[in-house]
Design a protein around this motif. Structure first.
Motif, mmCIF file in Angstrom:
data_model
loop_
_atom_site.group_PDB
_atom_site.id
_atom_site.type_symbol
_atom_site.label_atom_id
_atom_site.label_comp_id
_atom_site.label_asym_id
_atom_site.label_seq_id
_atom_site.Cartn_x
_atom_site.Cartn_y
_atom_site.Cartn_z
ATOM 1 N N ASP A 86 -0.393 -4.725 1.748
ATOM 2 C CA ASP A 86 -0.533 -4.697 0.291
ATOM 3 C C ASP A 86 -0.141 -3.418 -0.467
ATOM 4 O O ASP A 86 -0.504 -2.242 0.257
ATOM 5 C CB ASP A 86 -2.138 -5.030 -0.306
ATOM 6 C CG ASP A 86 -2.609 -6.334 0.332
ATOM 7 O OD1 ASP A 86 -1.844 -7.110 0.709
ATOM 8 O OD2 ASP A 86 -3.854 -6.438 0.144
ATOM 9 N N LEU A 87 0.654 -3.485 -1.305
ATOM 10 C CA LEU A 87 1.205 -2.078 -2.119
ATOM 11 C C LEU A 87 0.824 -2.183 -3.554
ATOM 12 O O LEU A 87 0.975 -3.116 -4.204
ATOM 13 C CB LEU A 87 2.876 -2.180 -1.981
ATOM 14 C CG LEU A 87 3.456 -1.146 -2.557
ATOM 15 C CD1 LEU A 87 3.021 0.294 -2.146
ATOM 16 C CD2 LEU A 87 4.939 -1.141 -2.644
ATOM 17 N N SER A 88 0.057 -1.399 -3.958
ATOM 18 C CA SER A 88 -0.413 -1.299 -5.327
ATOM 19 C C SER A 88 0.499 0.049 -5.865
ATOM 20 O O SER A 88 0.644 1.031 -5.345
ATOM 21 C CB SER A 88 -1.712 -0.950 -5.592
ATOM 22 O OG SER A 88 -2.520 -2.158 -5.016
ATOM 23 N N THR A 127 -0.159 -5.150 -7.941
ATOM 24 C CA THR A 127 -0.297 -5.217 -6.047
ATOM 25 C C THR A 127 0.656 -6.101 -5.704
ATOM 26 O O THR A 127 0.637 -7.344 -6.356
ATOM 27 C CB THR A 127 -1.581 -5.531 -5.755
ATOM 28 O OG1 THR A 127 -2.501 -4.532 -6.285
ATOM 29 C CG2 THR A 127 -1.849 -5.510 -4.314
ATOM 30 N N ILE A 180 -1.959 -1.798 -13.167
ATOM 31 C CA ILE A 180 -1.869 -1.583 -11.540
ATOM 32 C C ILE A 180 -1.285 -3.003 -11.116
ATOM 33 O O ILE A 180 -1.942 -3.909 -11.574
ATOM 34 C CB ILE A 180 -2.962 -1.428 -10.820
ATOM 35 C CG1 ILE A 180 -3.860 0.080 -11.063
ATOM 36 C CG2 ILE A 180 -3.072 -1.417 -9.480
ATOM 37 C CD1 ILE A 180 -3.057 1.066 -10.829
ATOM 38 N N GLY A 205 3.048 4.959 -6.834
ATOM 39 C CA GLY A 205 2.364 4.132 -5.662
ATOM 40 C C GLY A 205 1.046 4.714 -5.902
ATOM 41 O O GLY A 205 0.555 6.052 -6.118
ATOM 42 N N THR A 206 -0.063 3.750 -5.673
ATOM 43 C CA THR A 206 -1.494 3.976 -5.823
ATOM 44 C C THR A 206 -2.311 3.871 -4.683
ATOM 45 O O THR A 206 -3.206 4.647 -4.224
ATOM 46 C CB THR A 206 -2.316 3.382 -6.801
ATOM 47 O OG1 THR A 206 -2.127 2.007 -6.860
ATOM 48 C CG2 THR A 206 -1.735 3.732 -8.341
ATOM 49 N N ARG A 207 -1.702 2.881 -3.763
ATOM 50 C CA ARG A 207 -2.452 2.716 -2.446
ATOM 51 C C ARG A 207 -1.808 1.724 -1.671
ATOM 52 O O ARG A 207 -0.930 0.849 -2.067
ATOM 53 C CB ARG A 207 -3.867 2.271 -2.736
ATOM 54 C CG ARG A 207 -4.033 0.811 -3.110
ATOM 55 C CD ARG A 207 -5.455 0.376 -3.371
ATOM 56 N NE ARG A 207 -5.505 -0.146 -4.731
ATOM 57 C CZ ARG A 207 -6.558 0.291 -5.447
ATOM 58 N NH1 ARG A 207 -7.342 1.150 -5.000
ATOM 59 N NH2 ARG A 207 -6.522 -0.100 -6.654
ATOM 60 N N MET A 208 -2.118 1.616 -0.483
ATOM 61 C CA MET A 208 -1.716 0.649 0.546
ATOM 62 C C MET A 208 -2.874 0.058 1.381
ATOM 63 O O MET A 208 -3.589 0.874 1.741
ATOM 64 C CB MET A 208 -0.460 1.058 1.527
ATOM 65 C CG MET A 208 0.626 1.310 0.840
ATOM 66 S SD MET A 208 2.103 1.612 2.046
ATOM 67 C CE MET A 208 2.826 0.011 2.337
ATOM 68 N N ASN A 209 -3.080 -1.022 1.230
ATOM 69 C CA ASN A 209 -4.130 -1.658 1.839
ATOM 70 C C ASN A 209 -3.835 -2.919 3.187
ATOM 71 O O ASN A 209 -2.704 -3.294 2.918
ATOM 72 C CB ASN A 209 -5.153 -2.217 0.963
ATOM 73 C CG ASN A 209 -5.823 -1.352 0.103
ATOM 74 O OD1 ASN A 209 -6.214 -0.098 0.802
ATOM 75 N ND2 ASN A 209 -5.907 -1.355 -1.061
ATOM 76 N N ASN A 210 -4.465 -3.125 3.870
ATOM 77 C CA ASN A 210 -4.353 -4.468 4.893
ATOM 78 C C ASN A 210 -3.299 -4.468 5.693
ATOM 79 O O ASN A 210 -2.502 -5.290 5.643
ATOM 80 C CB ASN A 210 -4.674 -5.715 3.923
ATOM 81 C CG ASN A 210 -5.963 -5.835 3.326
ATOM 82 O OD1 ASN A 210 -6.851 -5.551 3.708
ATOM 83 N ND2 ASN A 210 -5.766 -5.901 1.878
#
Length: 141
Positions: free
Chosen positions: A134-136, A117, A115, A79-84
């Motif tokens: 959001d999951l990247s 998302t 990547i 996993g690289t990031r979670m946003n919003n």
């Protein structure tokens, strides 16, 4: 699935999972020990008239149900990031959660990865959206 196998707008549906009061209290006792998750008497007097699940618990269940679908398989690297992240409605004991996952972006990187998302949208058994985020991930091409 590898990056190229995903298409923007593609959607997936997960199985559902019912939360018990015991599940909510066990998670909260370890990771989010606030009264609205643990103290029935105090929670009954609060805004939601009872125990509710931690937002972090809802996020974790959403992620779990998506990963258990096995769509990424062994092609996912990390996993690289979670946003919003949005906790939209409370989750109560006996709510049954199901997740809709929509591919919203994909980008190839310089090496043999990319990547991907996705938008996780979590609904209760009344078809009310309770969570979104959001999951990247870094994934093989």
């Amino acid at each position: 699935m590898k990056l190229e196998e995903f298409t923007i707008g593609q959607e997936f549906q997960t199985r559902s999972l019912k939360l018990t009061k015991e599940d909510i209290m066990r998670f909260a006792g370890e990771f989010d020990p606030q009264y609205m998750h643990l103290d029935e008497e105090k929670a009954n007097q609060g805004r939601f008239n009872g125990i509710i699940a931690s937002g972090i618990h809802t996020l974790a269940i959403s992620f779990k149900l998506w990963v258990e679908e096995g769509i990424y398989g062994d092609d996912v690297i990390a996993g690289t990031r979670m946003n919003n992240i949005k906790f939209i409605k409370p989750v109560f004991p006996e709510d049954e959660l199901q997740i809709t996952v929509k591919v919203i972006d994909k980008k190839a990187t310089k090496d043999e990865t990319g990547i991907l998302t996705v938008l996780l949208s979590t609904f209760n058994h009344k078809d009310e959206k309770v969570f979104e985020g959001d999951l990247s991930v870094l994934i093989k091409r």
